[in-house]
Write a protein that holds these residues in place. Structure first.
Motif, PDB file in Angstrom:
ATOM      1  N   UNK A  11     -17.766  62.316  -6.372  1.00 31.82           N
ATOM      2  CA  UNK A  11     -18.853  62.887  -5.610  1.00 31.82           C
ATOM      3  C   UNK A  11     -19.883  63.414  -6.596  1.00 31.82           C
ATOM      4  N   UNK A  12     -21.135  63.247  -6.274  1.00 29.53           N
ATOM      5  CA  UNK A  12     -22.229  63.727  -7.111  1.00 29.53           C
ATOM      6  C   UNK A  12     -22.898  64.914  -6.426  1.00 29.53           C
ATOM      7  N   UNK A  13     -23.081  65.996  -7.161  1.00 32.67           N
ATOM      8  CA  UNK A  13     -23.748  67.194  -6.663  1.00 32.67           C
ATOM      9  C   UNK A  13     -24.657  67.738  -7.759  1.00 32.67           C
ATOM     10  N   UNK A  14     -25.621  68.570  -7.356  1.00 33.81           N
ATOM     11  CA  UNK A  14     -26.476  69.242  -8.329  1.00 33.81           C
ATOM     12  C   UNK A  14     -25.858  70.588  -8.693  1.00 33.81           C
ATOM     13  N   UNK A  15     -26.306  71.146  -9.811  1.00 35.45           N
ATOM     14  CA  UNK A  15     -25.826  72.470 -10.190  1.00 35.45           C
ATOM     15  C   UNK A  15     -26.263  73.509  -9.156  1.00 35.45           C
ATOM     16  N   UNK A  37     -11.213  72.248 -10.055  1.00 33.18           N
ATOM     17  CA  UNK A  37     -11.794  70.973 -10.486  1.00 33.18           C
ATOM     18  C   UNK A  37     -13.222  71.137 -11.012  1.00 33.18           C
ATOM     19  N   UNK A  38     -13.893  72.200 -10.637  1.00 36.63           N
ATOM     20  CA  UNK A  38     -15.286  72.411 -11.025  1.00 36.63           C
ATOM     21  C   UNK A  38     -15.434  73.160 -12.349  1.00 36.63           C
ATOM     22  N   UNK A  76     -20.536  64.936 -11.721  1.00 35.86           N
ATOM     23  CA  UNK A  76     -19.524  64.260 -10.901  1.00 35.86           C
ATOM     24  C   UNK A  76     -18.266  65.115 -10.823  1.00 35.86           C
ATOM     25  N   UNK A  77     -17.606  65.080  -9.686  1.00 39.05           N
ATOM     26  CA  UNK A  77     -16.326  65.753  -9.511  1.00 39.05           C
ATOM     27  C   UNK A  77     -15.589  65.093  -8.357  1.00 39.05           C
ATOM     28  N   UNK A 108     -19.204  68.406   1.407  1.00 38.35           N
ATOM     29  CA  UNK A 108     -19.187  67.561   0.218  1.00 38.35           C
ATOM     30  C   UNK A 108     -18.270  68.087  -0.863  1.00 38.35           C
ATOM     31  N   UNK A 109     -17.854  69.339  -0.741  1.00 33.58           N
ATOM     32  CA  UNK A 109     -16.908  69.925  -1.684  1.00 33.58           C
ATOM     33  C   UNK A 109     -15.516  69.997  -1.040  1.00 33.58           C
TER      34      UNK A 109
END
Length: 148
Positions: free
Chosen positions: A1-5, A39-40, A98-99, A121-122
């Protein structure tokens, strides 16, 4: 999964509020939050290291090239360098990482929209409906009886 900071920080603020002060709920959402927070850690390390580099790159220097610090041992910046640092930090918040998410299999009945949104999304799958209809056709939050 792609996320922004930026999304990461919104997730962490919400997640930390959900499991705050040792009063952690014993539900599947809390379990998923704990698993994803672990995981983050790599993304948080990347953020902290990059921000520290930006701060040192923009810190004020004395005549010998040493970094200047104030009485509280904090870095000192000229107004122009502070502006550059702020701009770089805003750009860093837009960067992605990515995570691997871990989705809760049940959501609490009392999970409100404002808590739910940053978790998507998390720990909550995108596209999972927020409400369902009760036997009278009234909208209600999806709860433990709804498999997601």
């Amino acid at each position: 999964m792609t996320k922004t900071f930026k999304e990461l920080f919104e997730f962490l603020a919400t997640a930390n509020a959900y499991v705050i002060d040792g009063k952690e709920p014993k539900d599947k959402l809390a379990y998923a939050i704990k698993k994803v927070k672990k995981r983050l850690e790599t993304a948080m390390d990347t953020w902290n290291e990059t921000l520290a580099d930006l701060q040192y790159d923009n810190a004020s220097l004395d005549e010998k090239g040493n970094i200047l610090r104030n009485k509280e041992n904090q870095l000192v910046f000229t107004p122009a360098k502070q502006k550059e640092l702020d701009k770089a930090a805003r750009e860093l918040r837009k960067k992605t990482f990515e995570f691997e998410p871990y989705y809760a299999t049940e959501l609490p009945k009392d999970l409100d929209e404002f808590t739910r949104e940053p978790l998507i999304g998390f720990v909550i799958k995108e596209g999972v409906p927020f409400t369902d209809a009760d036997s009278n056709g009234h909208e209600i939050p999806i709860g433990k009886k709804q498999e997601i």
